[in-house]
Design an enzyme around this catalytic site. Structure first.
Site, mmCIF file in Angstrom:
data_model
loop_
_atom_site.group_PDB
_atom_site.id
_atom_site.type_symbol
_atom_site.label_atom_id
_atom_site.label_comp_id
_atom_site.label_asym_id
_atom_site.label_seq_id
_atom_site.Cartn_x
_atom_site.Cartn_y
_atom_site.Cartn_z
ATOM 1 N N HIS A 112 1.022 -1.173 0.167
ATOM 2 C CA HIS A 112 0.022 0.001 0.057
ATOM 3 C C HIS A 112 0.837 1.352 0.039
ATOM 4 C CE1 HIS A 112 -3.727 2.086 0.943
ATOM 5 N NE2 HIS A 112 -3.019 3.095 1.402
ATOM 6 N N CYS A 113 0.631 1.897 -0.954
ATOM 7 C CA CYS A 113 1.600 3.326 -1.280
ATOM 8 C C CYS A 113 0.957 4.460 -0.629
ATOM 9 C CB CYS A 113 2.220 3.165 -2.637
ATOM 10 S SG CYS A 113 3.372 4.625 -2.919
ATOM 11 N N VAL A 114 1.364 5.087 0.254
ATOM 12 C CA VAL A 114 0.802 6.267 0.783
ATOM 13 C C VAL A 114 0.967 7.659 -0.321
ATOM 14 C CG1 VAL A 114 2.950 7.075 2.207
ATOM 15 C CG2 VAL A 114 0.580 7.946 2.907
#
Length: 315
Positions: free
Chosen positions: A164-166
């Site tokens: 999951h890439c912020v």
């Protein structure tokens, strides 16, 4: 004490996921802000005015501005493709194929399935040894296909989840992994270009050379140079890591899961591994899109089926 420690850890994880969800559009604004500062320093303050100087200065400015805007278009296109593209979810009511399930996708998560409506075939899978590899997500109340993982931030299972890439406010998974890689690639090229183009100003700041720039432009150029240099170096590391992952047909999560296995079951050779991410049509390799034929062929868009090598270890 042990129970209290576990509860504290679970609460901390929950707060961490909540913070990531709360960041939301803030990170998009941060990205756009960095692009805006870079645009001002390169285009407005330095190379835009240089177009009217004539001679070699104008030619250099024209080249830099053309390259800067070309890379910027590809960067923004790739970035928002990652942001708005669904990374891939498990099809509703998906059931593992009993004839093809080999048990290599992972271990059964447990037999506690309260509240889950299981048919006769599904119930049999829970107790028969030959279906040990069937996985079930207790949080989503559904079976998990191979290479699928649950994302606590998105609160659902993601197909071929990488992480999951912020920065993109989204999961990176089966459907948008190529777009994420292109975003890294064009960001590295753009930040490198900005760093190199502003290097003369940065050097002049620490010498006795007179700089024909206003204090505001100098400050913007200095901040832009430092930011882009930092991003170029950090993104280079990410690029090298993900290139190695693509070459081995694995994800960031799977790289940790298979670290003790000499043979990865999905590693079909670097050429096929690359095509499973970028497609077979070379015209589409450098743009965040797929040809119609690739959409019909790519395993990622078939949702749950991935070819495996016959001599692989069961993982």
């Amino acid at each position: 004490m042990k129970t209290s420690s576990n509860l504290d850890m679970a609460w901390n994880v929950f707060k961490y996921c909540t913070v990531l969800r709360a960041l939301g559009s803030v990170m998009i604004l941060v990205v756009l802000g960095i692009i805006g500062v870079s645009y001002y320093a390169v285009v407005v303050a330095k190379y835009g005015p240089a177009l009217f100087l004539g001679g070699l200065d104008s030619i250099t400015a024209l080249f830099v501005l053309f390259l800067f805007h070309s890379l910027l278009v590809m960067l923004v296109w790739s970035y928002f493709s990652v942001v708005i593209t669904d990374p891939g979810g498990v099809p509703p009511n998906w059931i593992p194929n009993l004839d093809e399930e080999s048990g290599g996708a992972g271990q059964w998560a447990g037999s506690d399935n309260d509240g889950v409506d299981l048919g006769a075939n599904q119930s049999a899978m829970l107790i028969e040894p030959k279906h040990q590899g069937v996985r079930f997500c207790q949080k989503c109340n559904q079976f998990k296909p191979p290479r699928c993982h649950h994302c606590s931030v998105c609160r659902r299972c993601i197909l071929k989840m990488d992480h999951h890439c912020v920065w993109v406010v989204n999961c990176v998974g089966a459907f948008n992994y190529k777009y994420f890689l292109l975003f890294l690639f064009y960001t590295f090229l753009e930040t490198t270009l900005v760093t190199v183009s502003l290097l003369p100003i940065f050097i002049a700041l620490f010498t006795d050379d007179e700089i024909p720039e206003s204090p505001g432009n100098l400050a913007a150029s200095f901040i832009t140079f430092v930011l882009n240099l930092a991003f170029a170096l950090s993104i280079l590391g990410f690029l090298i890591m993900h290139i190695s992952l693509v070459a081995g047909n694995t994800t960031t999560i799977e790289a940790f899961e298979k670290k003790t296995s000499p043979k990865w079951r999905y590693d079909l050779g670097w050429k096929i591994n690359f095509e499973q991410v970028f497609g077979k049509n070379k015209k589409y390799w450098l743009i965040p899109a797929y040809s119609k034929d690739d959409l019909e062929w790519l395993p990622s868009f078939q949702c749950v089926e991935y070819p495996t090598r016959p001599d692989s270890d069961d993982l």
